[in-house]
Design a protein around this motif. Structure first.
Motif, PDB file in Angstrom:
ATOM      1  N   UNK A  12      10.376 -21.418 -32.144  1.00  0.00           N
ATOM      2  CA  UNK A  12       9.085 -21.778 -31.603  1.00  0.00           C
ATOM      3  C   UNK A  12       8.418 -20.536 -31.031  1.00  0.00           C
ATOM      4  N   UNK A  13       7.070 -20.460 -31.156  1.00  0.00           N
ATOM      5  CA  UNK A  13       6.363 -19.298 -30.619  1.00  0.00           C
ATOM      6  C   UNK A  13       6.705 -19.053 -29.152  1.00  0.00           C
ATOM      7  N   UNK A  14       6.975 -17.787 -28.822  1.00  0.00           N
ATOM      8  CA  UNK A  14       7.264 -17.424 -27.439  1.00  0.00           C
ATOM      9  C   UNK A  14       8.683 -17.694 -27.014  1.00  0.00           C
ATOM     10  N   UNK A  15       9.517 -18.185 -27.942  1.00  0.00           N
ATOM     11  CA  UNK A  15      10.880 -18.520 -27.546  1.00  0.00           C
ATOM     12  C   UNK A  15      11.751 -17.282 -27.548  1.00  0.00           C
ATOM     13  N   UNK A  16      12.927 -17.409 -26.945  1.00  0.00           N
ATOM     14  CA  UNK A  16      13.892 -16.320 -26.915  1.00  0.00           C
ATOM     15  C   UNK A  16      15.021 -16.681 -27.861  1.00  0.00           C
ATOM     16  N   UNK A  17      15.311 -15.807 -28.842  1.00  0.00           N
ATOM     17  CA  UNK A  17      16.315 -16.064 -29.857  1.00  0.00           C
ATOM     18  C   UNK A  17      17.629 -15.422 -29.460  1.00  0.00           C
ATOM     19  N   UNK A  18      18.732 -16.158 -29.662  1.00  0.00           N
ATOM     20  CA  UNK A  18      20.054 -15.619 -29.361  1.00  0.00           C
ATOM     21  C   UNK A  18      20.733 -15.239 -30.670  1.00  0.00           C
ATOM     22  N   UNK A  28       6.012 -12.035 -29.003  1.00  0.00           N
ATOM     23  CA  UNK A  28       5.094 -12.817 -28.187  1.00  0.00           C
ATOM     24  C   UNK A  28       5.563 -12.871 -26.733  1.00  0.00           C
ATOM     25  N   UNK A  29       6.882 -12.958 -26.535  1.00  0.00           N
ATOM     26  CA  UNK A  29       7.423 -12.943 -25.181  1.00  0.00           C
ATOM     27  C   UNK A  29       7.150 -11.597 -24.507  1.00  0.00           C
ATOM     28  N   UNK A  30       7.302 -10.520 -25.299  1.00  0.00           N
ATOM     29  CA  UNK A  30       7.021  -9.194 -24.750  1.00  0.00           C
ATOM     30  C   UNK A  30       5.535  -9.054 -24.409  1.00  0.00           C
ATOM     31  N   UNK A  31       4.682  -9.647 -25.246  1.00  0.00           N
ATOM     32  CA  UNK A  31       3.246  -9.599 -24.986  1.00  0.00           C
ATOM     33  C   UNK A  31       2.899 -10.356 -23.712  1.00  0.00           C
ATOM     34  N   UNK A  32       3.533 -11.508 -23.517  1.00  0.00           N
ATOM     35  CA  UNK A  32       3.306 -12.289 -22.294  1.00  0.00           C
ATOM     36  C   UNK A  32       3.710 -11.492 -21.054  1.00  0.00           C
ATOM     37  N   UNK A  33       4.855 -10.825 -21.133  1.00  0.00           N
ATOM     38  CA  UNK A  33       5.326 -10.040 -19.991  1.00  0.00           C
ATOM     39  C   UNK A  33       4.388  -8.860 -19.708  1.00  0.00           C
ATOM     40  N   UNK A  34       3.937  -8.201 -20.803  1.00  0.00           N
ATOM     41  CA  UNK A  34       3.051  -7.053 -20.618  1.00  0.00           C
ATOM     42  C   UNK A  34       1.728  -7.479 -20.009  1.00  0.00           C
ATOM     43  N   UNK A  35       1.231  -8.648 -20.431  1.00  0.00           N
ATOM     44  CA  UNK A  35      -0.023  -9.153 -19.882  1.00  0.00           C
ATOM     45  C   UNK A  35       0.128  -9.457 -18.390  1.00  0.00           C
ATOM     46  N   UNK A  36       1.266 -10.065 -18.044  1.00  0.00           N
ATOM     47  CA  UNK A  36       1.511 -10.410 -16.639  1.00  0.00           C
ATOM     48  C   UNK A  36       1.622  -9.175 -15.764  1.00  0.00           C
ATOM     49  N   UNK A  37       2.054  -8.050 -16.380  1.00  0.00           N
ATOM     50  CA  UNK A  37       2.218  -6.811 -15.617  1.00  0.00           C
ATOM     51  C   UNK A  37       0.994  -5.903 -15.723  1.00  0.00           C
ATOM     52  N   UNK A  38      -0.110  -6.448 -16.265  1.00  0.00           N
ATOM     53  CA  UNK A  38      -1.358  -5.676 -16.385  1.00  0.00           C
ATOM     54  C   UNK A  38      -1.153  -4.377 -17.165  1.00  0.00           C
ATOM     55  N   UNK A  39      -0.460  -4.475 -18.295  1.00  0.00           N
ATOM     56  CA  UNK A  39      -0.218  -3.295 -19.123  1.00  0.00           C
ATOM     57  C   UNK A  39      -1.538  -2.797 -19.712  1.00  0.00           C
ATOM     58  N   UNK A  40      -1.624  -1.502 -20.067  1.00  0.00           N
ATOM     59  CA  UNK A  40      -2.843  -0.937 -20.669  1.00  0.00           C
ATOM     60  C   UNK A  40      -3.205  -1.662 -21.964  1.00  0.00           C
TER      61      UNK A  40
END
Length: 254
Positions: A12-18, A28-40
């Motif tokens: 599923x989009x945004x999920x974490x795969x093991x 997508x998870x990395x993008x969410x984290x970068x957005x939350x941290x106000x990345x450039x």
């Protein structure tokens, strides 16, 4: 930054795969984290591009898996139509499967695996062009295009000649896209159809493609079980053109 996926398992989009005891974070998870941290913005754009490539790769893998599963279930298609007429060129007699018979056989199986197909047509001058587009529900699609002159055989009017050529190309592009095969029905008939070969112009076109793709002509003729290009059966023409068209796509452009 690696996005390699060793085994395909839709997530599923945004999920974490093991994988093998490791936690693989999706783009997508990395993008969410970068957005939350106000990345450039530059970082966000690179992650978005990575996400798009990741999703495109997942969709392609899903397409390949679905097509392989569908082909394993599709039976040999029955040739349910007979063509038999005589013209100035002699008698034409052969059997083939019509588009309705192909659709009746494959549509339920393709739908089961999330696959569908459609056609895009174009007529220009005396040539009809048909593109068969096979799509998967996850978004990936592949195309196969063939062209031919209008079918002026028999007593067809101009509209019928165009329609006949388009229907013919629809059958062949669909069969080429899915790798379908057909078989005569077991009706006890023993009459062998007349073997018609390609025209001089078609032979020249194939020779030109052999040269452009640097193909080994001896290997090519052996595969078709003929002694020369001029001896290629007319029924093999579109399959041969389709094969070289795909090979041309892989030839480096100058």
């Amino acid at each position: 930054m690696s996005t390699a996926v060793e085994t395909f398992e839709p997530a599923k989009p945004g999920s974490i795969t093991r994988m093998e005891g490791r936690v693989v974070v999706t783009p997508l998870e990395m993008l969410d984290r970068a957005t939350a941290q106000n990345a450039p913005v530059e970082i966000l754009e690179r992650l978005m591009a990575l996400h798009e490539r990741y999703e495109a790769n997942r969709a392609r893998q899903a397409f390949d898996a679905a097509l392989a599963s569908a082909k394993a279930e599709i039976p040999v298609i029955l040739k349910n139509r007979t063509v038999d007429f005589t013209s100035q060129k002699g008698r034409t007699n052969y059997r083939h499967e019509d588009l309705a018979e192909i659709a009746r056989t494959i549509d339920p199986i393709l739908a089961k695996h999330g696959l569908s197909y459609r056609f895009r047509t174009k007529t220009e001058g005396g040539t009809a062009t048909v593109t068969c587009i096979v799509s998967h529900r996850d978004g990936h699609s592949e195309e196969n295009t063939l062209s031919a002159g209008h079918d002026n055989s028999g007593n067809k009017n101009s509209i019928q000649a165009v329609g006949s050529a388009i229907t013919y190309l629809q059958r062949y592009t669909l069969k080429a896209s899915l790798g379908l095969s057909a078989s005569d029905d077991d009706d006890g008939k023993t009459t062998e159809p007349e073997v018609k070969v390609i025209s001089h112009e078609q032979a020249e076109e194939i020779r030109d493609l052999i040269g452009k793709t640097s193909s080994n002509i001896d290997v090519f003729l052996k595969a078709l079980k003929v002694e020369s290009v001029a001896d290629i059966p007319a029924k093999e023409y579109f399959r041969v053109i389709g094969m070289f068209t795909e090979k041309m796509k892989r030839v480096p452009q100058p």
